[in-house]
Design an enzyme around this catalytic site. Sequence first.
Site, PDB file in Angstrom:
ATOM      1  N   ARG A   1      -7.991   7.657   6.189  1.00 11.74           N
ATOM      2  CA  ARG A   1      -7.582   6.508   5.373  1.00 11.74           C
ATOM      3  C   ARG A   1      -7.709   6.832   3.882  1.00 11.74           C
ATOM      4  O   ARG A   1      -6.844   6.461   3.085  1.00 11.74           O
ATOM      5  CB  ARG A   1      -8.431   5.285   5.725  1.00 11.74           C
ATOM      6  CG  ARG A   1      -7.985   4.626   7.039  1.00 11.74           C
ATOM      7  CD  ARG A   1      -9.099   3.864   7.733  1.00 11.74           C
ATOM      8  NE  ARG A   1      -9.632   2.767   6.968  1.00 11.74           N
ATOM      9  CZ  ARG A   1     -10.834   2.216   7.181  1.00 11.74           C
ATOM     10  NH1 ARG A   1     -11.617   2.675   8.142  1.00 11.74           N
ATOM     11  NH2 ARG A   1     -11.237   1.207   6.446  1.00 11.74           N
TER      12      ARG A   1
ATOM     13  N   ARG B   1     -16.163  -2.361  12.587  1.00  8.99           N
ATOM     14  CA  ARG B   1     -14.723  -2.214  12.813  1.00  8.99           C
ATOM     15  C   ARG B   1     -14.427  -0.940  13.587  1.00  8.99           C
ATOM     16  O   ARG B   1     -15.061   0.078  13.361  1.00  8.99           O
ATOM     17  CB  ARG B   1     -13.991  -2.184  11.462  1.00  8.99           C
ATOM     18  CG  ARG B   1     -13.406  -3.528  11.102  1.00  8.99           C
ATOM     19  CD  ARG B   1     -12.932  -3.603   9.682  1.00  8.99           C
ATOM     20  NE  ARG B   1     -12.002  -2.545   9.286  1.00  8.99           N
ATOM     21  CZ  ARG B   1     -11.383  -2.526   8.106  1.00  8.99           C
ATOM     22  NH1 ARG B   1     -11.597  -3.510   7.236  1.00  8.99           N
ATOM     23  NH2 ARG B   1     -10.577  -1.551   7.795  1.00  8.99           N
TER      24      ARG B   1
ATOM     25  N   ARG C   1     -20.751  -1.492   6.833  1.00 10.80           N
ATOM     26  CA  ARG C   1     -19.945  -2.718   6.929  1.00 10.80           C
ATOM     27  C   ARG C   1     -20.007  -3.338   8.324  1.00 10.80           C
ATOM     28  O   ARG C   1     -19.972  -2.647   9.335  1.00 10.80           O
ATOM     29  CB  ARG C   1     -18.486  -2.426   6.592  1.00 10.80           C
ATOM     30  CG  ARG C   1     -17.592  -3.627   6.946  1.00 10.80           C
ATOM     31  CD  ARG C   1     -16.249  -3.575   6.324  1.00 10.80           C
ATOM     32  NE  ARG C   1     -15.566  -2.323   6.564  1.00 10.80           N
ATOM     33  CZ  ARG C   1     -14.531  -1.929   5.843  1.00 10.80           C
ATOM     34  NH1 ARG C   1     -14.098  -2.675   4.845  1.00 10.80           N
ATOM     35  NH2 ARG C   1     -13.943  -0.786   6.105  1.00 10.80           N
TER      36      ARG C   1
ATOM     37  N   ARG D   1       0.818  -1.213   0.000  1.00  9.98           N
ATOM     38  CA  ARG D   1       0.000   0.000   0.000  1.00  9.98           C
ATOM     39  C   ARG D   1       0.849   1.260   0.000  1.00  9.98           C
ATOM     40  O   ARG D   1       0.319   2.358   0.050  1.00  9.98           O
ATOM     41  CB  ARG D   1      -0.998  -0.133   1.144  1.00  9.98           C
ATOM     42  CG  ARG D   1      -1.197   0.878   2.063  1.00  9.98           C
ATOM     43  CD  ARG D   1      -2.379   0.705   2.995  1.00  9.98           C
ATOM     44  NE  ARG D   1      -2.912  -0.608   3.231  1.00  9.98           N
ATOM     45  CZ  ARG D   1      -4.172  -0.837   3.586  1.00  9.98           C
ATOM     46  NH1 ARG D   1      -5.016   0.148   3.719  1.00  9.98           N
ATOM     47  NH2 ARG D   1      -4.596  -2.038   3.806  1.00  9.98           N
TER      48      ARG D   1
HETATM   49  P1  AP5 Z   1     -14.687  -4.648   1.858  1.00 19.30           P
HETATM   50  O1  AP5 Z   1     -14.536  -5.867   1.033  1.00 19.30           O
HETATM   51  O2  AP5 Z   1     -14.627  -4.764   3.339  1.00 19.30           O
HETATM   52  O3  AP5 Z   1     -13.708  -3.467   1.349  1.00 19.30           O
HETATM   53  P2  AP5 Z   1     -12.115  -3.336   1.387  1.00 19.30           P
HETATM   54  O4  AP5 Z   1     -11.690  -2.850   0.039  1.00 19.30           O
HETATM   55  O5  AP5 Z   1     -11.509  -4.575   1.912  1.00 19.30           O
HETATM   56  O6  AP5 Z   1     -11.942  -2.101   2.369  1.00 19.30           O
HETATM   57  P3  AP5 Z   1     -11.135  -1.939   3.716  1.00 19.30           P
HETATM   58  O7  AP5 Z   1     -11.803  -0.809   4.464  1.00 19.30           O
HETATM   59  O8  AP5 Z   1     -10.957  -3.243   4.399  1.00 19.30           O
HETATM   60  O9  AP5 Z   1      -9.775  -1.424   3.249  1.00 19.30           O
HETATM   61  P4  AP5 Z   1      -8.761  -0.747   4.183  1.00 19.30           P
HETATM   62  O10 AP5 Z   1      -7.623  -0.601   3.298  1.00 19.30           O
HETATM   63  O11 AP5 Z   1      -9.249   0.499   4.827  1.00 19.30           O
HETATM   64  O12 AP5 Z   1      -8.614  -1.745   5.422  1.00 19.30           O
HETATM   65  P5  AP5 Z   1      -7.536  -2.834   5.788  1.00 19.30           P
HETATM   66  O13 AP5 Z   1      -8.179  -3.801   6.670  1.00 19.30           O
HETATM   67  O14 AP5 Z   1      -6.855  -3.303   4.581  1.00 19.30           O
HETATM   68  O15 AP5 Z   1     -16.113  -3.997   1.444  1.00 19.30           O
HETATM   69  C1  AP5 Z   1     -16.623  -2.856   2.127  1.00 19.30           C
HETATM   70  C2  AP5 Z   1     -18.130  -3.036   2.411  1.00 19.30           C
HETATM   71  O16 AP5 Z   1     -18.829  -3.020   1.180  1.00 19.30           O
HETATM   72  C3  AP5 Z   1     -18.498  -4.355   3.100  1.00 19.30           C
HETATM   73  O17 AP5 Z   1     -19.539  -4.133   4.009  1.00 19.30           O
HETATM   74  C4  AP5 Z   1     -18.970  -5.244   1.941  1.00 19.30           C
HETATM   75  O18 AP5 Z   1     -19.924  -6.198   2.380  1.00 19.30           O
HETATM   76  C5  AP5 Z   1     -19.575  -4.227   1.003  1.00 19.30           C
HETATM   77  N1  AP5 Z   1     -19.435  -4.579  -0.407  1.00 19.30           N
HETATM   78  C6  AP5 Z   1     -18.378  -5.203  -1.014  1.00 19.30           C
HETATM   79  N2  AP5 Z   1     -18.609  -5.336  -2.339  1.00 19.30           N
HETATM   80  C7  AP5 Z   1     -19.825  -4.778  -2.587  1.00 19.30           C
HETATM   81  C8  AP5 Z   1     -20.620  -4.586  -3.777  1.00 19.30           C
HETATM   82  N3  AP5 Z   1     -20.182  -5.016  -4.979  1.00 19.30           N
HETATM   83  N4  AP5 Z   1     -21.796  -3.961  -3.648  1.00 19.30           N
HETATM   84  C9  AP5 Z   1     -22.243  -3.512  -2.428  1.00 19.30           C
HETATM   85  N5  AP5 Z   1     -21.553  -3.667  -1.278  1.00 19.30           N
HETATM   86  C10 AP5 Z   1     -20.349  -4.278  -1.359  1.00 19.30           C
HETATM   87  O19 AP5 Z   1      -6.497  -1.957   6.629  1.00 19.30           O
HETATM   88  C11 AP5 Z   1      -6.892  -1.391   7.858  1.00 19.30           C
HETATM   89  C12 AP5 Z   1      -5.738  -0.617   8.466  1.00 19.30           C
HETATM   90  O20 AP5 Z   1      -4.645  -1.519   8.731  1.00 19.30           O
HETATM   91  C13 AP5 Z   1      -5.124   0.475   7.606  1.00 19.30           C
HETATM   92  O21 AP5 Z   1      -5.847   1.684   7.714  1.00 19.30           O
HETATM   93  C14 AP5 Z   1      -3.715   0.563   8.229  1.00 19.30           C
HETATM   94  O22 AP5 Z   1      -3.736   1.245   9.445  1.00 19.30           O
HETATM   95  C15 AP5 Z   1      -3.392  -0.888   8.515  1.00 19.30           C
HETATM   96  N6  AP5 Z   1      -2.730  -1.557   7.394  1.00 19.30           N
HETATM   97  C16 AP5 Z   1      -3.184  -2.672   6.732  1.00 19.30           C
HETATM   98  N7  AP5 Z   1      -2.338  -3.006   5.746  1.00 19.30           N
HETATM   99  C17 AP5 Z   1      -1.339  -2.093   5.767  1.00 19.30           C
HETATM  100  C18 AP5 Z   1      -0.179  -1.897   4.983  1.00 19.30           C
HETATM  101  N8  AP5 Z   1       0.131  -2.719   3.956  1.00 19.30           N
HETATM  102  N9  AP5 Z   1       0.627  -0.836   5.269  1.00 19.30           N
HETATM  103  C19 AP5 Z   1       0.351  -0.010   6.297  1.00 19.30           C
HETATM  104  N10 AP5 Z   1      -0.741  -0.146   7.091  1.00 19.30           N
HETATM  105  C20 AP5 Z   1      -1.570  -1.166   6.828  1.00 19.30           C
HETATM  106 MG    MG Z   2     -10.552  -5.116   3.718  1.00 20.84          MG
END
Ligand code: AP5
Ligand code: MG
Length: 222
Positions: free
Chosen positions: A172, A161, A129, A92
């Site tokens: 974010r 969450r 979500r 990312r």
């Molecule tokens: P969902 O599938 O949950 O979306 P997502 O793209 O996975 O979004 P995230 O919010 O998980 O991404 P993020 O990057 O903020 O979080 P992450 O956990 O990676 O879908 C969203 C919603 O829509 C759900 O309710 C779903 O049911 C619905 N939906 C899906 N498809 C749909 C459709 N077609 N139609 C209608 N509804 C739909 O990261 C969290 C935190 O961790 C970051 O902020 C950071 O602090 C840390 N972190 C994680 N990885 C790193 C990294 N590599 N580097 C640094 N920090 C990191």
């Molecule tokens: Mg996710």
Amino acid sequence: MGRGPRLVLLGRQGAGKGTQAQLLADNYGVEHLSTGDLFRAAAAEGTSAGLEAKRFMDAGELVPDATVIRVVEDRFTGDFLNRGFVLDGFPRTLPQAEELHRVLDGHPLDLALDLEVPTEIVLRRIAGRRVCEKCGATYHVDMPPATEGVCDSCGGRVVQRDDDTEEAVQRRLELYEQETVPIIDFYCNLGKLSAVDGIGETDDVFKRLVDQVEQHFDPQSP
Ligand code: AP5
Ligand code: MG
Ligand code: ZN
């Protein structure tokens, strides 16, 4: 028989990376690796690394690259690389993408799929979500589990969450533009990028992704 695909899923927060990564991993019999899920599990266990990551996550900040790389690299065993995988939430930042490129030496990525969904739609998705505390399965108030509050796959508690607050989501999304958008160019320059429309029903988006994988992935390639 060949190997499974090696894929990266890109897309802004709420674009559906977690949802689609799980479907792709099931479809191809490969592992779904989500750094967000790894950090949430570590925080739930109460490890010091997990609690440190949680402070960044709850504020909508990125976990420092060195920490992320340390956690992820443990997972990149020979078996993992040979079988194939779907990465969700990693890389990312540009340094993370460069590190991944280095680690994959001899096991090139097949495709980086960029799920395109505009900000106004992701905000609606994130607001509704709900996730399983235990296995990370993703739901939405409009697509709930069969029994309210109980995960269909593992029976865990389904909750909102901690980082889905208005302030954290704003931060974010800002960081996505600053830190993650440059990776799109990185994969474009490597000739590995496919942009996919992420709007519409989950199943329709999934078909578009599979279509791209089928066009670019050769199971017999090294
Ligand atoms: P969902 O599938 O949950 O979306 P997502 O793209 O996975 O979004 P995230 O919010 O998980 O991404 P993020 O990057 O903020 O979080 P992450 O956990 O990676 O879908 C969203 C919603 O829509 C759900 O309710 C779903 O049911 C619905 N939906 C899906 N498809 C749909 C459709 N077609 N139609 C209608 N509804 C739909 O990261 C969290 C935190 O961790 C970051 O902020 C950071 O602090 C840390 N972190 C994680 N990885 C790193 C990294 N590599 N580097 C640094 N920090 C990191
Ligand atoms: Mg996710
Ligand atoms: Zn579960």
